[in-house]
Design a protein around this motif. Structure first.
Motif, PDB file in Angstrom:
ATOM      1  N   ALA B  39       0.839  -1.205   0.000  1.00 23.69           N
ATOM      2  CA  ALA B  39       0.000   0.000   0.000  1.00 23.69           C
ATOM      3  C   ALA B  39       0.873   1.253   0.000  1.00 23.69           C
ATOM      4  CB  ALA B  39      -0.918  -0.010   1.220  1.00 23.69           C
ATOM      5  N   TRP B  43       1.053   4.000  -2.991  1.00 23.53           N
ATOM      6  CA  TRP B  43       0.659   5.353  -2.588  1.00 23.53           C
ATOM      7  C   TRP B  43       1.785   6.343  -2.862  1.00 23.53           C
ATOM      8  CZ3 TRP B  43      -1.965   6.156   2.865  1.00 23.53           C
ATOM      9  CH2 TRP B  43      -2.498   7.437   2.931  1.00 23.53           C
ATOM     10  N   PHE B  47       0.424   8.087  -6.075  1.00 28.41           N
ATOM     11  CA  PHE B  47      -0.573   9.051  -5.614  1.00 28.41           C
ATOM     12  C   PHE B  47      -0.006  10.247  -4.868  1.00 28.41           C
ATOM     13  CE2 PHE B  47      -2.813   4.995  -6.057  1.00 28.41           C
ATOM     14  CZ  PHE B  47      -3.788   5.392  -6.962  1.00 28.41           C
ATOM     15  N   GLU B 204      -0.573  14.637   2.656  1.00 23.56           N
ATOM     16  CA  GLU B 204      -0.584  13.728   1.505  1.00 23.56           C
ATOM     17  C   GLU B 204       0.812  13.232   1.166  1.00 23.56           C
ATOM     18  OE1 GLU B 204      -1.700  17.622   0.271  1.00 23.56           O
ATOM     19  OE2 GLU B 204      -1.858  16.799  -1.759  1.00 23.56           O
ATOM     20  N   PRO B 208       1.854   8.545   3.519  1.00 23.24           N
ATOM     21  CA  PRO B 208       2.469   7.354   2.909  1.00 23.24           C
ATOM     22  C   PRO B 208       3.853   7.037   3.474  1.00 23.24           C
ATOM     23  CG  PRO B 208       2.201   9.127   1.290  1.00 23.24           C
ATOM     24  CD  PRO B 208       1.432   9.521   2.500  1.00 23.24           C
TER      25      PRO B 208
END
Lengths: 147, 249
Positions: B39, B43, B47, B204, B208
Motif C-alpha cells: 500500500a 501510494w 498518488f 498527503e 504514505p
C-alpha cells in the motif's frame, strides 16, 4: 535483581557513559572541523583561511546571479542574512540551484575577498511540498505584497 | 504491571517459549508488513504529489527515510539485547542481538545507497563528507565489526559478549547521527520526522511515508523472529523439545 547482576548493570552503564563523555569531548574539540562549510559571517570575521581550499555555504541572494554571455562563468552572492560573500564559479550548476536556495560551494578565498568555487552543491530543506501548494503560497505572498 | 513484565521477561528467556510464541506472531507480522509495504509503495509512487523543487526524485524519500530510521532502531535494539545478554546471561537475548546485525547492516547500506542516488540529482554530488553522512558510514562499519566479532571466537558465548560490548559502545553513535544536522553545518537537511513536531510537509506526503516506516518495522519484526528461530533451532538441536519437533514431522 541480585547483587551480581546489579554490579554488572552499573559497570556497563558507566562504561557507556564514559565512552559517551569521551566521544562528546572529542567532537566538541573537533567541532570546527566537523562543520561542512563556513558561513558568510565566519568569512567576514576572518575565521576562514585565505588561499586554502574550504567550503562556503549560504542562501543565494535574490537578483545577484550574473551569467557571462559567452561562457559558463557565473557569479552570485550568498548570504546568511548578516553578511554576504561573492562566489565566482565556472561550470554547470546543479538543478536545484536558484535564487533563495541554500548552496555549499567548494573553493578558496582570493585576495579581493571573493570566493572562487570549483564545485557548487545545492542544499535543500525538509519542507517538501507539492507544486500546487508552492504556487498557492507564492500567490498569497504576492497579494499580501500588493495590499 | 511491573511484576507481569518481569514474569514475561523471564518467560521470553526460555528458548522453547520464545520459539512457540514467535511462531504464532510471524504470520501476523508478515501479513501486516506485506500489506503496508505494498500500500505504501503504490501510494508513494503513484498518488503522493511530487515535490515543487525536486520533482519525482523526491520519491526516493519513501525508501531512504524508513531504511535510515530502521538502521538506527535496530542498532539500539541490538545493543539493548546485548546488554540483557551480558547482565542476565540470557541466551535468547544473545541470539536476538546476533540476528539483528545483518538486517541492520542491510538497512544502513540501503539508506546510504539511496541517499547517494538521491544526492546526485539534488545536491550535485554522490557523496559529501558531511557529519550526517559520515556518522551513518561509521554505523555501517560498526555493524560490520559486530558481525565479524560474533564469528571471531570459537565459543558462541565469548563472541556474543564481545559483540555486545562493541554494540553498547557503538550506541554513542546513534544520538550523533540524529543530532548531527543540528549540531553542525551539514549539506544534509534536518530530520523529516520528529516525535515532538508535526512534519513540515503536507499530510498527503507524510502519511504514505509513515505507512512505509511502519511497514519497514513490521518487515524487520518478521525477519528478526525468523532468524532468531533458526538460531534457536541450531543451538538447541540436542534438546528434547527440538528433537520432539523434528520427530513430529
Amino acid at each position: 535483581m541480585n547483587p551480581k547482576r546489579k554490579k554488572k548493570l552499573i559497570l556497563l552503564s558507566s562504561m557507556v557513559a564514559a565512552v559517551a563523555v569521551a566521544v562528546g569531548l572529542v567532537l566538541f574539540a573537533l567541532s570546527e572541523n566537523i562543520n561542512l562549510f563556513y558561513t558568510p559571517t565566519q568569512i567576514a570575521q576572518g575565521e576562514a583561511p585565505v588561499g586554502q581550499r574550504i567550503r562556503a555555504g549560504g542562501m543565494v541572494v535574490e537578483g545577484s546571479i550574473e551569467r557571462a554571455r559567452d561562457s559558463l562563468d557565473v557569479q552570485f552572492a550568498v548570504t546568511d542574512y548578516k553578511h554576504e560573500v561573492i562566489v565566482k564559479y565556472s561550470g554547470i550548476l546543479p538543478d536545484l540551484f536558484r535564487e533563495g536556495q541554500g548552496i555549499v560551494a567548494m573553493g578558496s578565498m582570493n585576495d579581493q575577498g571573493d570566493f572562487e568555487a570549483s564545485e557548487v552543491l545545492a542544499k535543500h530543506d525538509e519542507n517538501y511540498m507539492p507544486p500546487e501548494v508552492e504556487a498557492a503560497l507564492k500567490a498569497s505572498a504576492e497579494t499580501a505584497a500588493i495590499e | 504491571m511491573w511484576k507481569t513484565f518481569v514474569a514475561w521477561f523471564h518467560r521470553m528467556g526460555s528458548p522453547k517459549w520464545f520459539y512457540d510464541i514467535t511462531g504464532r506472531w510471524i504470520p501476523w507480522f508478515a501479513v501486516a508488513s506485506a500489506l503496508l509495504l505494498i500500500a505504501g509503495t503504490v501510494w508513494a509512487l503513484a498518488f503522493a504529489p511530487e515535490d515543487y523543487q525536486q520533482g519525482n526524485s523526491f520519491r526516493i524519500i519513501y525508501i531512504h527515510v524508513p531504511a535510515a530510521i530502521l538502521a538506527q532502531s535496530i542498532f539500539f535494539l541490538m545493543a539493548m539485547a546485548g546488554a540483557v545478554g551480558l547482565i542476565w546471561k540470557m541466551k535468547v537475548a544473545d541470539m536476538v542481538a546476533k540476528s539483528c546485525a545483518p538486517i541492520g547492516a542491510s538497512m544502513t547500506f540501503i539508506a546510504l545507497f539511496t541517499g547517494a542516488v538521491w544526492g546526485k540529482p539534488t545536491w550535485g554530488a554522490w557523496w559529501v563528507w558531511d557529519a550526517r553522512l559520515t556518522a551513518m558510514l561509521i554505523l555501517l562499519f560498526l555493524y560490520f565489526g559486530v558481525i565479524a566479532l560474533q564469528s571471531a571466537f570459537d565459543s558462541k558465548q565469548s563472541g556474543a559478549r564481545a559483540s555486545a560490548i562493541l554494540s553498547l559502545v557503538g550506541v554513542v553513535n546513534i544520538p550523533i547521527i540524529k543530532y548531527s544536522v543540528e549540531w553542525w553545518n551539514t549539506l544534509h537537511q534536518p530530520a523529516t520526522f520528529t516525535l515532538t513536531e508535526k512534519p513540515a510537509m503536507p499530510a498527503e506526503m507524510w502519511v504514505p511515508l509513515l505507512v512505509m516506516v511502519i511497514g519497514f518495522y513490521c518487515f524487520f519484526g518478521t525477519i528478526l523472529m525468523m532468524r532468531t528461530r533458526n538460531e534457536i533451532l541450531e543451538r538447541e538441536k540436542r534438546t528434547h523439545w527440538v528433537q520432539g519437533l523434528l520427530s513430529k514431522k
